[in-house]
Design a protein around this motif. Structure first.
Motif, PDB file in Angstrom:
ATOM      1  N   ILE A   6       0.825  -1.210   0.000  1.00 13.94           N
ATOM      2  CA  ILE A   6       0.000   0.000   0.000  1.00 13.94           C
ATOM      3  C   ILE A   6       0.861   1.262   0.000  1.00 13.94           C
ATOM      4  O   ILE A   6       0.545   2.231  -0.687  1.00 13.94           O
ATOM      5  N   LEU A  40       1.994   2.024  -3.411  1.00 12.42           N
ATOM      6  CA  LEU A  40       0.817   2.379  -4.213  1.00 12.42           C
ATOM      7  C   LEU A  40       0.424   3.825  -3.999  1.00 12.42           C
ATOM      8  O   LEU A  40       0.000   4.511  -4.924  1.00 12.42           O
ATOM      9  N   MET A  41       0.550   4.298  -2.744  1.00  7.79           N
ATOM     10  CA  MET A  41       0.207   5.692  -2.464  1.00  7.79           C
ATOM     11  C   MET A  41       1.114   6.632  -3.248  1.00  7.79           C
ATOM     12  O   MET A  41       0.700   7.716  -3.659  1.00  7.79           O
ATOM     13  N   LEU A  42       2.357   6.224  -3.471  1.00  8.92           N
ATOM     14  CA  LEU A  42       3.277   7.053  -4.241  1.00  8.92           C
ATOM     15  C   LEU A  42       2.989   6.960  -5.736  1.00  8.92           C
ATOM     16  O   LEU A  42       3.073   7.948  -6.453  1.00  8.92           O
ATOM     17  N   ALA A  43       2.637   5.741  -6.201  1.00  5.89           N
ATOM     18  CA  ALA A  43       2.458   5.545  -7.638  1.00  5.89           C
ATOM     19  C   ALA A  43       1.088   6.009  -8.100  1.00  5.89           C
ATOM     20  O   ALA A  43       0.946   6.535  -9.198  1.00  5.89           O
ATOM     21  N   GLY A  44       0.053   5.814  -7.278  1.00  6.49           N
ATOM     22  CA  GLY A  44      -1.287   6.233  -7.649  1.00  6.49           C
ATOM     23  C   GLY A  44      -1.903   5.412  -8.755  1.00  6.49           C
ATOM     24  O   GLY A  44      -2.759   5.897  -9.489  1.00  6.49           O
ATOM     25  N   ILE A  60       1.547  -0.973   9.264  1.00  3.09           N
ATOM     26  CA  ILE A  60       0.514   0.036   9.544  1.00  3.09           C
ATOM     27  C   ILE A  60       1.179   1.380   9.793  1.00  3.09           C
ATOM     28  O   ILE A  60       0.765   2.414   9.247  1.00  3.09           O
ATOM     29  N   ILE A  86       2.215   2.987   6.567  1.00  7.06           N
ATOM     30  CA  ILE A  86       1.167   3.649   5.778  1.00  7.06           C
ATOM     31  C   ILE A  86       0.958   5.076   6.283  1.00  7.06           C
ATOM     32  O   ILE A  86       0.913   6.029   5.503  1.00  7.06           O
ATOM     33  N   PHE A  87       0.879   5.237   7.625  1.00  4.30           N
ATOM     34  CA  PHE A  87       0.702   6.580   8.195  1.00  4.30           C
ATOM     35  C   PHE A  87       1.879   7.481   7.855  1.00  4.30           C
ATOM     36  O   PHE A  87       1.714   8.636   7.455  1.00  4.30           O
ATOM     37  N   GLY A  98       1.799   8.560   4.305  1.00  2.00           N
ATOM     38  CA  GLY A  98       0.777   9.580   4.106  1.00  2.00           C
ATOM     39  C   GLY A  98       1.234  10.945   4.584  1.00  2.00           C
ATOM     40  O   GLY A  98       1.145  11.940   3.863  1.00  2.00           O
ATOM     41  N   LEU A  99       1.788  11.004   5.799  1.00  2.00           N
ATOM     42  CA  LEU A  99       2.208  12.286   6.377  1.00  2.00           C
ATOM     43  C   LEU A  99       3.349  12.897   5.568  1.00  2.00           C
ATOM     44  O   LEU A  99       3.303  14.077   5.207  1.00  2.00           O
ATOM     45  N   LYS A 157       4.222  12.363   2.548  1.00  2.00           N
ATOM     46  CA  LYS A 157       3.803  12.749   1.200  1.00  2.00           C
ATOM     47  C   LYS A 157       3.025  14.055   1.232  1.00  2.00           C
ATOM     48  O   LYS A 157       3.217  14.915   0.374  1.00  2.00           O
ATOM     49  N   LEU A 158       2.187  14.228   2.254  1.00  2.00           N
ATOM     50  CA  LEU A 158       1.407  15.475   2.352  1.00  2.00           C
ATOM     51  C   LEU A 158       2.313  16.646   2.660  1.00  2.00           C
ATOM     52  O   LEU A 158       2.144  17.740   2.133  1.00  2.00           O
TER      53      LEU A 158
END
Lengths: 118, 321
Positions: free
Chosen positions: B159, B162-166, B307, B310-311, B314-315, B317-318
């Motif tokens: 995951i 995936l968040m990086l690749a989209g 887990i 993933i957090f 997300g942080l 990347k934002l």
């Protein structure tokens, strides 16, 4: 769009055909001299007396249940991860309660001893 | 339409043929590398330095007697090896081997890989159940519990990238790594992915389902001849498939290091060779885990780690990307 999926079906058919034909041909060519001893289940030389399908540890069922719980979470996370860039901060904020529930259930299982194997 | 089907079929036959051949030679490579690590020579007799050994092995297995135990559930016993082998091949339908070399690309590619590869566990359970042997049943139960657990960690580890690749399309994931390979952004995810991959393919140090020192051969104790060969083939095909997914998601797939002009397929094969060498190296080096240890590091160490990853992804990347 469905055209991209066609090769997957062809591959499925070809792989199944390959497996079935291979088994059939090797069954045809291989020698077959079955004896009563040869056809018993292998138990290091001891003649098996009972059916092998006895009772087994309940731990395995527990793992299956944990799998269902957490694998469903994975399925929810995949689409979210794909559109994460477009969602931005809102996406992370929206997913946080869901993830916290996930972590809470993990901690609960941990404390109840569901993750201990002995 | 007909022309497309014929083109696709030719491509599939080519890929299946090459995969079968490479898989056969992986067994040779494994024996040779482990031999040299243990100061032996490995296979030497058949052909130059034993190069024809896999072909001799295949021929031997093909002509061996096909033993079906009298107490076995005969239909399930025969279907089980097919159920293991077919998913191992179907996974190759969406894997990217080169910039223009793949069977097909679908926009749920990575999801399809995870879904199809997890079907293999049915074959293992069926094999263990149908054999009606204590060793087979124990091996199958261990295999099922282990593969189910580690499938979760495998999915969670993917995951982050995936968040990086989209995108779930594997070719798009490769394209997203034009600048930096995701292994540098996602080291934690890669470590978990690699450990989970070892467990998913039943490799040492997680080869508990077929632990030969305690369970004879685990779930395939009762299998002989071609059916046994199918389990073997499927295991190595799975190793190659999971390595290809790892290369595509973490190591830029067929993309090379800038400045060294080599075709994409060559880059892919170089990376594949390196990863498979590590698989074999680990087998020659590490002892087997105990079952409670396997479950403990999985659920209590790797799961919280992914887990957190993933957090963290997300942080970061934002805030920074």
């Amino acid at each position: 769009m469905p055209q991209e999926y066609l090769p997957i079906l062809i591959l499925l058919a070809l792989a199944t055909g390959f497996a079935v034909v291979n088994l059939g041909v090797s069954f045809f060519f291989g020698c077959r001299r079955p004896t009563a001893e040869k056809d018993t289940a292998y138990e290091c030389g001891i003649v098996p007396e009972t059916n092998a399908r006895g009772r087994f540890s309940v731990k395995f069922f527990l793992v299956a249940m944990l799998f269902i719980v957490f694998d469903v979470e994975t399925i929810f996370l995949f689409p979210w991860a794909v559109v994460f860039r477009e969602l931005g901060g809102f996406g992370l904020a929206a997913m946080t309660p869901f993830m916290l529930l996930l972590i809470a259930s993990l901690i609960y299982e941990w404390k109840r001893g569901a993750l201990e194997w002995d | 339409m007909i022309a497309e089907i014929i083109a696709a079929t030719l491509k599939i036959v080519l890929v299946l043929g090459v995969v079968s051949l490479v898989v056969a030679y992986l067994t040779y490579l494994e024996r040779k590398i482990i031999g040299h690590i243990q100061m032996r020579l490995g296979p030497m007799r058949v052909g130059w330095h034993g190069l024809l050994q896999p072909i001799a092995d295949g021929l031997k297995l093909f002509l061996k007697e096909d033993i079906i135990p009298s107490r076995a559930d005969k239909i399930v016993f025969v279907i089980a090896p097919i159920m293991v082998l077919v998913p191992a091949f179907v996974v190759y339908s969406v894997l990217p081997f080169g910039p223009n070399f793949y069977i097909t690309q679908v926009n749920v590619g990575l999801f399809l890989v995870l879904a199809v590869s997890s079907l293999g566990v049915f074959g293992i359970v069926m094999a263990g159940w149908a054999s009606n042997s204590k060793y087979s049943l124990l091996g199958a139960l261990r295999g099922a519990a282990q593969m189910l657990s580690y499938e979760i960690f495998l999915g969670f580890a993917l995951i982050g990238p995936l968040m990086l690749a989209g995108s779930l399309n594997l070719q798009n994931i490769v394209q997203a790594q034009s600048d930096v390979w995701f292994v540098f952004y996602q080291p934690l995810a890669f470590i978990v992915f690699f450990i989970a991959a070892l467990a998913e393919t039943n490799r040492v140090p997680f080869d508990l389902p077929e632990a030969e020192t305690e369970l004879v051969a685990g779930f395939h104790t009762e299998y002989s001849g071609m059916k046994f060969a199918f389990f073997f083939l499927a295991e190595y095909a799975n190793i190659m498939a999971v390595s290809t997914v790892g290369i595509a998601v973490f190591f830029g797939g067929w993309k090379g290091i800038p400045g060294i002009p080599l075709p994409g397929l060559v880059w892919y094969l170089l990376k594949l060779g390196a990863i498979i060498f590590v698989f074999i190296w680990i087998r020659a080096t590490l002892p087997r885990y105990r079952y409670d240890q396997l479950m403990r590091i999985g659920w209590k160490f790797m799961f919280p780690l992914v887990i957190a990853n993933i957090f963290l992804t997300g942080l970061v990347k934002l805030l920074f990307l």
